[in-house]
Design a protein around this motif. Structure first.
Motif, short mmCIF file in Angstrom:
data_model
loop_
_atom_site.label_atom_id
_atom_site.label_comp_id
_atom_site.label_asym_id
_atom_site.label_seq_id
_atom_site.Cartn_x
_atom_site.Cartn_y
_atom_site.Cartn_z
N ALA A 18 0.83 -1.21 0.00
CA ALA A 18 0.00 0.00 0.00
C ALA A 18 0.86 1.26 0.00
CB ALA A 18 -0.93 -0.01 1.21
N LYS A 19 1.93 1.24 0.79
CA LYS A 19 2.82 2.39 0.85
C LYS A 19 3.45 2.66 -0.51
CE LYS A 19 6.77 4.23 3.43
NZ LYS A 19 7.76 3.97 4.51
N ALA A 20 3.87 1.58 -1.19
CA ALA A 20 4.47 1.72 -2.51
C ALA A 20 3.45 2.24 -3.53
CB ALA A 20 5.04 0.39 -2.97
N ALA A 21 2.21 1.75 -3.41
CA ALA A 21 1.17 2.19 -4.33
C ALA A 21 0.86 3.67 -4.16
CB ALA A 21 -0.10 1.36 -4.11
N PHE A 22 0.79 4.13 -2.92
CA PHE A 22 0.54 5.55 -2.67
C PHE A 22 1.69 6.41 -3.23
CE2 PHE A 22 -2.14 4.25 1.20
CZ PHE A 22 -3.31 4.33 0.48
N ALA A 23 2.92 5.93 -3.04
CA ALA A 23 4.07 6.68 -3.52
C ALA A 23 4.06 6.79 -5.05
CB ALA A 23 5.36 6.00 -3.05
N ALA A 24 3.54 5.76 -5.71
CA ALA A 24 3.54 5.75 -7.18
C ALA A 24 2.63 6.80 -7.79
CB ALA A 24 3.14 4.36 -7.68
N VAL A 25 1.61 7.25 -7.04
CA VAL A 25 0.67 8.24 -7.59
C VAL A 25 0.84 9.62 -6.95
CG1 VAL A 25 -1.03 6.47 -8.17
CG2 VAL A 25 -1.16 7.62 -5.95
N GLU A 26 1.82 9.75 -6.09
CA GLU A 26 2.03 11.03 -5.41
C GLU A 26 2.24 12.15 -6.43
OE1 GLU A 26 4.83 12.96 -1.86
OE2 GLU A 26 5.21 10.93 -2.62
N GLY A 27 1.46 13.20 -6.28
CA GLY A 27 1.57 14.34 -7.16
C GLY A 27 0.81 14.23 -8.46
N LYS A 28 0.19 13.09 -8.72
CA LYS A 28 -0.57 12.90 -9.95
C LYS A 28 -2.02 13.31 -9.73
CE LYS A 28 2.25 9.10 -11.74
NZ LYS A 28 2.26 7.70 -12.24
N PRO A 29 -2.69 13.82 -10.76
CA PRO A 29 -4.10 14.21 -10.61
C PRO A 29 -4.98 12.99 -10.37
CG PRO A 29 -3.42 14.32 -12.91
CD PRO A 29 -2.17 14.10 -12.12
N PHE A 30 -5.98 13.15 -9.52
CA PHE A 30 -6.90 12.05 -9.24
C PHE A 30 -7.87 11.89 -10.40
CE2 PHE A 30 -10.64 10.07 -7.29
CZ PHE A 30 -10.04 9.04 -6.58
N LEU A 58 -8.46 8.39 0.42
CA LEU A 58 -9.41 9.48 0.18
C LEU A 58 -8.69 10.82 0.01
CD1 LEU A 58 -12.30 8.56 2.64
CD2 LEU A 58 -12.36 8.45 0.14
N ALA A 59 -7.59 10.99 0.74
CA ALA A 59 -6.83 12.24 0.63
C ALA A 59 -6.30 12.45 -0.78
CB ALA A 59 -5.68 12.24 1.63
N LEU A 60 -6.01 11.35 -1.48
CA LEU A 60 -5.55 11.46 -2.86
C LEU A 60 -6.63 12.08 -3.75
CD1 LEU A 60 -3.91 7.92 -3.24
CD2 LEU A 60 -2.73 10.10 -2.96
N ALA A 61 -7.88 11.92 -3.34
CA ALA A 61 -9.01 12.48 -4.08
C ALA A 61 -9.44 13.83 -3.53
CB ALA A 61 -10.19 11.50 -4.04
N GLY A 62 -8.71 14.33 -2.54
CA GLY A 62 -9.08 15.59 -1.93
C GLY A 62 -10.28 15.48 -1.01
N ARG A 63 -10.51 14.27 -0.50
CA ARG A 63 -11.65 14.05 0.40
C ARG A 63 -11.17 13.71 1.79
NH1 ARG A 63 -16.48 10.83 -2.71
NH2 ARG A 63 -17.18 10.79 -0.56
N THR A 64 -12.00 13.99 2.78
CA THR A 64 -11.70 13.64 4.17
C THR A 64 -12.90 12.96 4.79
OG1 THR A 64 -12.46 15.80 4.96
CG2 THR A 64 -10.10 15.56 4.51
N LEU A 65 -12.64 12.15 5.79
CA LEU A 65 -13.70 11.57 6.59
C LEU A 65 -14.30 12.65 7.48
CD1 LEU A 65 -11.69 8.38 7.52
CD2 LEU A 65 -13.80 8.38 6.17
#
Length: 362
Positions: A18-30, A58-65
């Motif tokens: 999961a950590k690697a997956a998040f790193a792979a999309v860091e800075g990319k548009p959702f 969710l933060a990658l999409a600009g959403r929060t709980l």
């Protein structure tokens, strides 16, 4: 593309993946096509690994709980501070009574799910519940009845049901492109130490065992590509010293003659690999619980085709999106619970055959 490619090293565990997956999309548009239904206001119950991954996804999409509740209040406050969650609840009852919350994400241990499902569904909240959604078929039938009676949506969070890759493969299979499905071969193996048998993997008081933890993924991908529910099941299960299932070999057949062959273990590493064989091709999926790519090998000429759909890092966003679509009336999203119910029926029957019973079931 996420997951593992040839020549690369697979992540050691789910958290590292999961950590690697998040790193792979860091800075990319959702992607704009993930959330297509009206947005709901969400609260989470539990603050463990998967709850943190949901907040990060969710933060990658600009959403929060919107809210969080946990048995240990200090952990709930720490979670809220880490992810910008507006509301911390002193109790689950307080959460259920909050009219500003539309949906609840349940991430607590398996054996507590039905308690939270009863309260949330009766309070008119939609619920996305982590796998295994309940302990057994009777509990799931009760929860489904409560959801129907209260006009809300209940959804299983098993990632197999929500990844776009499987939606695309199922679409092509249903269109007849692959020919008849004949055989699913699925493996999943983790190595969990025996040192602490009170952990969630081996502890019956926490509904431990291979089936509810990893078998749900294997059975889900098998069932997803079968025309009908298996009616014949033969199996062998090895039990840990605590009485939960440690390993299992399962062979299933449905009325259409389609076979499923599954191997599971909590004490030996083996690949998370699924091979779905059709008349015209076979489909291979590595690291299949959150996969976003598969390889099709065509029978006629051996040609290999790569299919990509979705993104591994957004796995939990797809779950939220499917519940929101179901609430908006999407029939396909609502039907996902039928597949989950079939899987639960299989797991319940398998545990019964192996003599695995949890304290709540006695």
């Amino acid at each position: 593309m996420g997951g593992t490619t040839q020549g690369s090293t697979a992540p050691l565990d789910a958290a590292a993946a999961a950590k690697a997956a998040f790193a792979a999309v860091e800075g990319k548009p959702f992607p704009e096509d993930v959330f297509t239904a009206p947005r709901l206001r969400w609260a989470v119950v539990g603050t463990g690994v998967i709850a943190n991954q949901m907040a990060q996804s969710l933060a990658l999409a600009g959403r929060t709980l919107s809210g969080v509740q946990n048995r240990t209040l200090a952990k709930a406050h720490a979670f809220a501070a880490a992810y910008g969650v507006a509301r911390v609840y002193d109790s689950f009852e307080e959460l259920c009574q909050d009219p500003t919350i539309d949906a609840v994400y349940v991430t607590t241990p398996h054996n507590t799910h039905i308690r939270y499902l009863r309260a949330a569904l009766a309070a008119g909240k939609h619920v996305l519940c982590e796998k295994s959604i309940t302990l057994n078929s009777a509990e799931l039938a009760e929860a489904r009845g409560l959801a129907e009676a209260n006009g809300v949506v209940l959804m299983d969070a098993t990632t197999i049901l929500h990844m776009p890759l499987y939606r695309e493969l199922a679409r092509r299979a249903s269109a007849g492109e692959f020919g008849r499905m004949n055989l699913a071969q699925v493996s999943f193996g983790s190595y969990k130490e025996y040192g602490d048998l009170t952990n969630r993997f081996y502890n019956p008081a926490l509904a431990g065992g291979a089936l509810l933890d990893i078998g749900v993924y294997a059975l889900s991908i098998m069932r997803l590509f079968m025309a009908g529910q298996p009616t014949e099941v033969v199996s062998l299960g090895n039990l840990a010293s605590t009485g939960v299932d440690e390993a299992g070999g399962i062979v299933c057949r449905n009325a259409e003659g389609q076979l499923g062959v599954i191997s599971l273990t909590l004490h030996s590493k083996q690949p998370k690999r699924a091979v779905i064989s059709f008349d015209r091709c076979y489909v291979e999926v590595a690291e299949y619980p959150r996969a976003d790519a598969a390889t099709i090998t065509w029978t006629s000429d051996g040609r290999r085709e790569t299919v990509s759909a979705g993104t591994e890092a957004y796995a939990l966003c797809y779950e939220v999106a499917d519940l929101e679509r179901a609430v908006a009336g999407d029939k396909a999203a609502r039907a996902l619970l039928d597949t989950a119910s079939d899987v639960m029926d299989l797991m319940t029957d398998l545990r019964r055959a192996w003599g695995v019973t949890y304290p709540e079931e006695r």
